[in-house]
Write a protein that holds these residues in place. Structure first.
Motif, short mmCIF file in Angstrom:
data_model
loop_
_atom_site.label_atom_id
_atom_site.label_comp_id
_atom_site.label_asym_id
_atom_site.label_seq_id
_atom_site.Cartn_x
_atom_site.Cartn_y
_atom_site.Cartn_z
N SER A 71 38.93 7.14 20.14
CA SER A 71 37.60 6.60 20.32
C SER A 71 36.54 7.65 20.01
O SER A 71 35.54 7.37 19.34
N GLU A 72 36.78 8.88 20.43
CA GLU A 72 35.83 9.96 20.16
C GLU A 72 35.75 10.24 18.65
O GLU A 72 34.67 10.46 18.10
N THR A 73 36.91 10.21 17.98
CA THR A 73 36.93 10.46 16.53
C THR A 73 36.16 9.38 15.78
O THR A 73 35.39 9.65 14.87
N MET A 74 36.37 8.11 16.15
CA MET A 74 35.67 7.01 15.49
C MET A 74 34.16 7.11 15.72
O MET A 74 33.36 6.86 14.82
N ALA A 75 33.77 7.49 16.93
CA ALA A 75 32.34 7.64 17.21
C ALA A 75 31.72 8.71 16.33
O ALA A 75 30.62 8.56 15.81
N THR A 76 32.46 9.81 16.15
CA THR A 76 31.96 10.89 15.29
C THR A 76 31.82 10.41 13.86
O THR A 76 30.82 10.71 13.18
N ARG A 77 32.81 9.67 13.36
CA ARG A 77 32.74 9.17 12.00
C ARG A 77 31.58 8.21 11.80
O ARG A 77 30.86 8.28 10.80
N TRP A 78 31.37 7.31 12.75
CA TRP A 78 30.26 6.36 12.61
C TRP A 78 28.91 7.06 12.66
O TRP A 78 27.97 6.65 11.98
N THR A 79 28.84 8.13 13.46
CA THR A 79 27.60 8.91 13.48
C THR A 79 27.32 9.51 12.12
O THR A 79 26.19 9.49 11.62
N TRP A 80 28.36 10.04 11.47
CA TRP A 80 28.20 10.64 10.14
C TRP A 80 27.78 9.58 9.11
O TRP A 80 26.91 9.81 8.30
N VAL A 81 28.42 8.38 9.23
CA VAL A 81 28.08 7.30 8.29
C VAL A 81 26.63 6.88 8.47
O VAL A 81 25.89 6.68 7.50
N ARG A 82 26.18 6.71 9.71
CA ARG A 82 24.79 6.31 9.96
C ARG A 82 23.80 7.34 9.42
O ARG A 82 22.78 6.99 8.84
N ARG A 83 24.12 8.62 9.60
CA ARG A 83 23.23 9.67 9.10
C ARG A 83 23.17 9.64 7.57
O ARG A 83 22.10 9.83 6.98
N THR A 84 24.32 9.41 6.93
CA THR A 84 24.35 9.35 5.47
C THR A 84 23.53 8.17 4.96
O THR A 84 22.74 8.30 4.02
N LEU A 85 23.69 6.99 5.59
CA LEU A 85 22.94 5.81 5.17
C LEU A 85 21.45 6.01 5.39
O LEU A 85 20.62 5.59 4.57
N LEU A 86 21.08 6.68 6.48
CA LEU A 86 19.67 6.93 6.75
C LEU A 86 19.08 7.85 5.68
O LEU A 86 17.97 7.62 5.19
N ALA A 87 19.86 8.89 5.28
CA ALA A 87 19.37 9.80 4.24
C ALA A 87 19.19 9.07 2.91
O ALA A 87 18.20 9.27 2.20
N LEU A 88 20.14 8.17 2.58
CA LEU A 88 20.02 7.40 1.34
C LEU A 88 18.82 6.47 1.38
O LEU A 88 18.10 6.30 0.38
N ALA A 89 18.58 5.84 2.52
CA ALA A 89 17.44 4.94 2.65
C ALA A 89 16.13 5.69 2.48
O ALA A 89 15.20 5.21 1.82
N ILE A 90 16.05 6.89 3.06
CA ILE A 90 14.83 7.69 2.92
C ILE A 90 14.60 8.08 1.47
O ILE A 90 13.50 8.00 0.93
N ALA A 91 15.71 8.51 0.79
CA ALA A 91 15.60 8.91 -0.62
C ALA A 91 15.18 7.73 -1.49
O ALA A 91 14.32 7.85 -2.36
N THR A 92 15.77 6.55 -1.25
CA THR A 92 15.43 5.37 -2.03
C THR A 92 13.98 4.96 -1.78
O THR A 92 13.25 4.60 -2.70
#
Length: 213
Positions: free
Chosen positions: A56-77
């Protein structure tokens, strides 16, 4: 008699207590064995094994990374989309032609881009001529369009050739500068053939059309 009668009962109670104690010991030993087996199996599986909490902790970490990546892409776009629009207005020089395929002023639409042409006139070398036909062929310069400021005329282009027909407005010689050929590029075109006609419609064999200034 009294003691002998109750002896079997005391024996049975003692045997029952021993039996329960034995069952408890066996159950305890089984639980300990199960724990040891679980621990040994976990160690045997190595680092790939994760407890539910660890997974559960590993999945939470991965989802946090995914959300940060999507946020960075949205800002760049968003930054790209909010960039200042191009100042190249349709119909102006070196910009796309407008929706009708036209350009402002003397610009001509060539390859969907408005470009500034050079103008070269056609001259008729016989004053008896009232109408002429001429076929031009592109050279290092490309014929873009034709204007008729002092004559009535029309042209048809099928690259690399342009066919032009023009006539004087009145029964008078065709004026100089009556036909303006708009050319793209630094070079010129050539007159492939031409013929002219007098006021009665008869061809004038000696008349010709040449490139002017």
């Amino acid at each position: 008699m009294h003691d002998s009668e109750h002896a079997p009962a005391r024996t049975r109670k003692k045997a029952a207590r021993v039996d329960r104690s034995t069952r408890v010991d066996v159950s305890t030993r089984r639980r300990l064995a199960d724990r040891c087996e679980t621990r040994d199996a976990r160690e045997a599986r190595g680092s790939h094994w994760r407890s539910p909490a660890e997974r559960s902790e590993t999945m939470a970490t991965r989802w946090t990374w995914v959300r940060r990546t999507l946020l960075a892409l949205a800002i760049a776009t968003g930054s790209a989309c909010s960039a200042e629009p191009s100042e190249c207005a349709a119909g102006t020089e070196d910009c796309p032609c407008d929706a009708t395929g036209s350009c402002e002023g003397d610009l001509v639409c060539a390859d969907q881009t408005c470009r500034a042409p050079r103008e070269i006139t056609l001259e008729v070398d016989d004053d008896d001529a009232r109408a002429c036909e001429v076929l031009l062929r592109d050279g290092s310069g490309e014929v873009a369009s034709v204007r008729f400021p002092r004559a009535a005329g029309a042209h048809v282009r099928e690259a690399p050739r342009t066919s032009i027909s023009f006539a004087a407005h009145d029964d008078a010689p065709i004026e100089r500068g009556a036909v303006h050929v708009q050319v793209l590029g630094e070079g010129d075109f050539t007159v492939e053939r031409s013929r002219c006609f007098d006021g009665s419609g008869a061809e004038i064999p000696s008349a010709s059309v040449r490139i002017g200034g």
